[in-house]
Design an enzyme around this catalytic site. Sequence first.
Site, PDB file in Angstrom:
ATOM      1  N   GLU A  76       0.842  -1.197   0.000  1.00  0.00           N
ATOM      2  CA  GLU A  76       0.000   0.000   0.000  1.00  0.00           C
ATOM      3  C   GLU A  76       0.874   1.242   0.000  1.00  0.00           C
ATOM      4  O   GLU A  76       2.064   1.194   0.332  1.00  0.00           O
ATOM      5  CB  GLU A  76      -0.904  -0.012   1.247  1.00  0.00           C
ATOM      6  CG  GLU A  76      -1.872   1.150   1.391  1.00  0.00           C
ATOM      7  CD  GLU A  76      -2.866   1.239   0.254  1.00  0.00           C
ATOM      8  OE1 GLU A  76      -2.507   1.864  -0.766  1.00  0.00           O
ATOM      9  OE2 GLU A  76      -3.978   0.694   0.376  1.00  0.00           O
ATOM     10  N   ARG A  91      -7.096   0.163  13.131  1.00  0.00           N
ATOM     11  CA  ARG A  91      -5.735   0.476  12.704  1.00  0.00           C
ATOM     12  C   ARG A  91      -5.807   1.628  11.722  1.00  0.00           C
ATOM     13  O   ARG A  91      -6.892   1.989  11.236  1.00  0.00           O
ATOM     14  CB  ARG A  91      -5.067  -0.736  12.042  1.00  0.00           C
ATOM     15  CG  ARG A  91      -5.694  -1.190  10.730  1.00  0.00           C
ATOM     16  CD  ARG A  91      -4.791  -2.211  10.047  1.00  0.00           C
ATOM     17  NE  ARG A  91      -5.379  -2.812   8.868  1.00  0.00           N
ATOM     18  CZ  ARG A  91      -5.362  -2.264   7.645  1.00  0.00           C
ATOM     19  NH1 ARG A  91      -4.811  -1.075   7.469  1.00  0.00           N
ATOM     20  NH2 ARG A  91      -5.891  -2.896   6.613  1.00  0.00           N
ATOM     21  N   ASN A 104      -4.998   3.426   8.074  1.00  0.00           N
ATOM     22  CA  ASN A 104      -4.882   3.002   6.676  1.00  0.00           C
ATOM     23  C   ASN A 104      -4.328   4.167   5.867  1.00  0.00           C
ATOM     24  O   ASN A 104      -3.713   5.061   6.420  1.00  0.00           O
ATOM     25  CB  ASN A 104      -6.235   2.498   6.162  1.00  0.00           C
ATOM     26  CG  ASN A 104      -6.101   1.450   5.080  1.00  0.00           C
ATOM     27  OD1 ASN A 104      -5.195   0.630   5.106  1.00  0.00           O
ATOM     28  ND2 ASN A 104      -7.014   1.444   4.120  1.00  0.00           N
ATOM     29  N   GLU A 109     -12.410  -5.501   9.534  1.00  0.00           N
ATOM     30  CA  GLU A 109     -13.202  -5.107   8.368  1.00  0.00           C
ATOM     31  C   GLU A 109     -14.681  -5.474   8.545  1.00  0.00           C
ATOM     32  O   GLU A 109     -15.330  -5.964   7.624  1.00  0.00           O
ATOM     33  CB  GLU A 109     -12.628  -5.718   7.084  1.00  0.00           C
ATOM     34  CG  GLU A 109     -11.186  -5.315   6.831  1.00  0.00           C
ATOM     35  CD  GLU A 109     -10.636  -5.832   5.512  1.00  0.00           C
ATOM     36  OE1 GLU A 109     -11.435  -6.325   4.687  1.00  0.00           O
ATOM     37  OE2 GLU A 109      -9.422  -5.749   5.299  1.00  0.00           O
ATOM     38  N   ASN A 121      -9.998   4.563   2.447  1.00  0.00           N
ATOM     39  CA  ASN A 121      -8.853   4.672   1.548  1.00  0.00           C
ATOM     40  C   ASN A 121      -8.819   6.071   0.977  1.00  0.00           C
ATOM     41  O   ASN A 121      -9.823   6.597   0.497  1.00  0.00           O
ATOM     42  CB  ASN A 121      -8.916   3.625   0.429  1.00  0.00           C
ATOM     43  CG  ASN A 121      -8.102   2.385   0.774  1.00  0.00           C
ATOM     44  OD1 ASN A 121      -6.882   2.452   0.867  1.00  0.00           O
ATOM     45  ND2 ASN A 121      -8.793   1.280   0.998  1.00  0.00           N
ATOM     46  N   ASP A 128      -9.542   0.887  -3.949  1.00  0.00           N
ATOM     47  CA  ASP A 128      -8.481   0.988  -2.963  1.00  0.00           C
ATOM     48  C   ASP A 128      -7.875   2.386  -3.053  1.00  0.00           C
ATOM     49  O   ASP A 128      -8.594   3.350  -3.273  1.00  0.00           O
ATOM     50  CB  ASP A 128      -7.467  -0.142  -3.187  1.00  0.00           C
ATOM     51  CG  ASP A 128      -6.842  -0.634  -1.898  1.00  0.00           C
ATOM     52  OD1 ASP A 128      -6.289   0.205  -1.160  1.00  0.00           O
ATOM     53  OD2 ASP A 128      -6.907  -1.839  -1.615  1.00  0.00           O
TER      54      ASP A 128
END
Length: 285
Positions: free
Chosen positions: A16, A99, A101, A120, A146, A192
């Site tokens: 990522e 967490r 991202n 998730e 995202n 994403d």
Amino acid sequence: MTPPELVWDVRCELGEGPVWVASDRAVWFVDIKGRRLHRYGVDDASRTSWDAPDQIGFALPAEDGSLICGVRGGLHRFTAEDGTFSLFQPVEAERPGNRLNDGFVSPDGALWFGSMDDAEAARTGAVYRWFRGELQRMDDGWGVTNGPALCPEGKTLYHHDTLEKTVWAFDHADGRISNRRLFCTTEDGYPDGPSVDAEGTLHIGLYGGWGVDRYAPDGTRLEKIKLPVPNVTKAAFAGDDLKDLYCTSAWMGLDAEGRARSPSAGGLFRLRVDTPGLPQNLIRL
């Protein structure tokens, strides 16, 4: 546009956040689940990796030459000289299942980033803005966040809720957002990480979609940039002319058969594009 080239078969479980750091002549990116920070030198193809203290969602350049990293539990400053991570801003201590991202730096030097439920499942994610020591929660109630990304004029901010396959747009002015509205719903795969080129075209990595979708500012889907791996997580513009597109990917979610069909899943890819991206901003400390 050139065919995609695998430049590093790094095999990230969940790659990522590629980012071009011009002063370092390198593309930096993370492996969230692998808890690793990676550096790819564009001139000599050098490859260096560091272990992170926990799951790491992004690493973005700051004005002092360090990287600010979104590690589970808070923001850390990373210095490559000694490879250390130092926590300086706790985030969401009251949401231990979350967490951090994806992240982004706006032209004013503010750091924008999202959080999400690590399982998730719950909609406990939020959108944050950190600027010179002040952390603000800008929006709440997200699933898998995202982004964000900002249009060239700075008036529209994009952010994704990946599990819902939705891309949202906000009005943006003076570090504030308003007027949340649906921009698009992806057709192939899950949206994403986003990025924007100099013409305002939104580039969306497609998890399970085998590429990067390009959308016009009015929400029209223009085309897909195809890659040879199913899970493409984000694309970033790099190089002196900002026409090298570096794409991270992931093997997370693939079974043994899927990994055998896509042995380069989790790799870092590069291709040339016609329209340059926007310069990478630096976080103001």
